[in-house]
Every structure is written in C-alpha cells, then in structure tokens.
Design an enzyme around this catalytic site. Structure first.
Site, PDB file in Angstrom:
ATOM      1  N   ASP A 110       0.802  -1.220   0.000  1.00  0.00           N
ATOM      2  CA  ASP A 110       0.000   0.000   0.000  1.00  0.00           C
ATOM      3  C   ASP A 110       0.842   1.281   0.000  1.00  0.00           C
ATOM      4  OD1 ASP A 110      -1.954  -1.904   0.320  1.00  0.00           O
ATOM      5  OD2 ASP A 110      -2.939  -0.931   2.025  1.00  0.00           O
ATOM      6  N   ASP A 111       0.166   2.355  -0.345  1.00  0.00           N
ATOM      7  CA  ASP A 111       0.636   3.738  -0.142  1.00  0.00           C
ATOM      8  C   ASP A 111       1.670   4.263  -1.142  1.00  0.00           C
ATOM      9  OD1 ASP A 111      -0.998   3.334   1.994  1.00  0.00           O
ATOM     10  OD2 ASP A 111       0.437   3.950   3.540  1.00  0.00           O
ATOM     11  N   HIS A 162      -6.349   2.882  -3.758  1.00  0.00           N
ATOM     12  CA  HIS A 162      -6.241   3.109  -2.307  1.00  0.00           C
ATOM     13  C   HIS A 162      -6.675   4.537  -1.966  1.00  0.00           C
ATOM     14  CE1 HIS A 162      -4.960   1.927   1.654  1.00  0.00           C
ATOM     15  NE2 HIS A 162      -3.872   2.662   1.706  1.00  0.00           N
ATOM     16  N   HIS A 166      -5.443   9.375   0.744  1.00  0.00           N
ATOM     17  CA  HIS A 166      -5.164   8.555   1.929  1.00  0.00           C
ATOM     18  C   HIS A 166      -5.719   9.197   3.198  1.00  0.00           C
ATOM     19  CE1 HIS A 166      -3.230   5.780   4.705  1.00  0.00           C
ATOM     20  NE2 HIS A 166      -2.992   5.009   3.660  1.00  0.00           N
ATOM     21  N   HIS A 258       3.601  -2.400   3.091  1.00  0.00           N
ATOM     22  CA  HIS A 258       3.660  -1.047   2.540  1.00  0.00           C
ATOM     23  C   HIS A 258       4.970  -0.828   1.795  1.00  0.00           C
ATOM     24  CE1 HIS A 258       0.606  -0.685   5.684  1.00  0.00           C
ATOM     25  NE2 HIS A 258       0.145   0.374   5.036  1.00  0.00           N
TER      26      HIS A 258
END
Ligand SMILES: [Zn+2]
Length: 293
Positions: A110-111, A162, A166, A258
């Site tokens: 993620d991210d 995603h 965020h 991540h």
C-alpha cells in the site's frame, strides 16, 4: 525570301518557345520546392520506394527479428487467465475449485508509488520469486510519480485503488468519496490503459458510503487478513515484518505490507520463507471479481 522569312519566323518562334520553357520551369519548380520544404514527410515517403527494393533480398534475415513481437502475445495468457480463486468475507483468498491449491497467499503493498529505488527493488524481488502482487496506490502519489505507476504495470503487477489522498473516507459525504475513488480510477486508466478492479480503503475503514461507491466502480473491496505491522510495531525492523507475517500465516492470507524501506529489505527473505513452507503466490489477475456483497 519567303524561305528566309519562314526560317526567321520559325527561329523567332523557337526562341519564344525556348523563352517560355525557361520561364515556365521556374514556376512549377518553385511550388515543388515549396511543397518539398513545407512537407518533409514527402521526402521520407519518396525514399522508401528505393529502399524496399533491396530489402526483399535481405528481408528473410530481418524477418525473424520480429521475434520481439512474439513477446507481446506472452502477456495475453496472463490477462486471459480464468479466475481460479475468490476472496471470502474475511478477505482470505480461497480456490474456486475444492481441489485447488489452498496453500497460497496474496501479497499487497500500500501507499505508493513513492521512490524508484524501492519500487525497482520490490519488482526485482517479486520477479525473482515469480510472484505477483497488488500495489494499492494513492492518487497524489501517482500524480507525483506517473512513470513508477507505469513501471509497476508494465512489469506485470496489478494496480489497486487506495483512494486519492489517503484520508479516512468513512465520514465523508458520498460525493467526496466518489471523487477520492473515481479520480484514482481515471488516472490509472489514463496511464496504464487499465482500470483497477481492487479497492482497499485507507486505515481499512469501509463504513459510510465507502463500500457502496467502490461497488459502483466495480471494485472488489478488501482490507486484509494478515498485517505485517510494518507501519506500526515493526517500523524499521525487517525481521519483525517477516515474523509478524509468519505468525499470522494461514492458507489464503491476504498480506498487508507497505512501500517502506524495511519492508523492501525484508521482502526477499520473507518470500523465501513462504516458499519453504510451500506457499504459493496468487496472481491477483486470477482472483474472481464478484461484487455481490
Ligand atoms: Zn494506506
């Protein structure tokens, strides 16, 4: 005398004609020069006819070179792979066929995309282990690093949504959630030609209108079922990342990681240990996109 007059007449006529001819050419030649100058494409277009002549003789040799074009059909089987797995309500990945291989994990990051060094290393390690993963990206990161998104996609990995910023989507009005999810769909489609089919909300918060909007975008909603804690207890601790994943390991584990330096550092060893335990890596493209719930 008449002859002389005739000759004179003829001569003067020929002089006039010659004059006309010399005068005329400049006109046609001028436009020609203009057109040639105006459209350089004419020149390359004219030159090929002379080139093709020799090529037929040598073409038998270059012909095999389009082998490079044969590398294009290769990705096709991947994308046309029939779904062999589905995601259950606890976000575990299970085989559609009861006899299918249950000992698999889904790798997710993620991210990102944040930094080329990290992305390259992750992609190299995944390639080394013949593993596929979902990269759940944020729109603002994609906007900063469009080339990294393309690289992830071009190397056969799957892009997931995603959200753009965020932020916690669960308390936002529906139109704002629509923006947060829809804008990522658009930018990924624009850059890769493919629209994401997986969605993971920031912080795993799917309340409010989040699930509804995801469904409207034909996105399979998921959180995870195996947290590496690389964002918490295992910060700057590669061995901790590996241990946390192994401690929670189960058939179908949906592993949350991540794009972080210590996770990148842990990845090769983690994948090796999963392989030692005879776990396979599910290709996200083999997961059925079923939006019933
Ligand atoms: Zn996140």
């Amino acid at each position: 005398m008449k002859k002389n007059a005739l000759i004179l007449l003829l001569l003067s006529l020929s002089v006039i004609l010659a004059a006309c001819q010399t005068k005329q050419p400049p006109n046609p030649s001028a436009p020609k020069a203009q057109s040639a100058a105006a459209s350089p494409a004419v020149q390359p277009a004219a030159s090929p006819p002379t080139v093709p002549a020799p090529t037929p003789a040598t073409s038998p040799m270059p012909m095999p070179s389009p082998v490079s074009a044969e590398t294009k059909p290769a990705p096709a089987p991947v994308s046309s792979a029939k779904p062999a797995y589905y995601m259950n309500s606890s976000y575990f990945i299970k085989p559609l066929d009861e006899k299918g291989n249950r000992k698999v994990v889904l790798l997710t990051f993620d991210d990102g995309p944040k930094k080329k060094e990290m992305v390259d290393q992750m992609l190299d390690v995944l390639d080394k282990h013949h593993a596929k993963a979902i990269f759940f990206v944020n729109g603002y990161r994609v906007k900063e690093n469009p080339e990294l998104l393309k690289e992830i996609h071009d190397r056969g990995q799957t892009i997931g949504n995603h959200s753009w910023d965020h932020i916690d989507l669960s308390k936002l009005p529906k139109e704002k959630i629509e923006q947060q999810i829809g804008d990522v769909q658009s930018i990924v489609k624009q850059l890769t030609g493919e629209t994401p089919v997986f969605f993971r909300p920031p912080f795993g918060t799917g309340k409010g209108f989040v699930k509804e909007v995801a469904k409207e975008h034909h996105l399979l909603f998921m959180t995870w079922s195996n947290g590496s804690l690389d964002w918490a207890d295992n910060k700057e601790n590669p061995q901790g990342v590996i241990q946390s994943v192994l401690d929670q390991l189960n058939p179908g584990s949906n592993i949350l990681m991540h794009e972080l330096p210590w996770t990148v550092q842990a990845l090769d060893e983690l994948l090796s240990k999963l392989e030692q335990k005879e776990y396979g890596f599910v290709d996200p493209k083999a997961i059925e996109i079923k939006l019933d719930k």
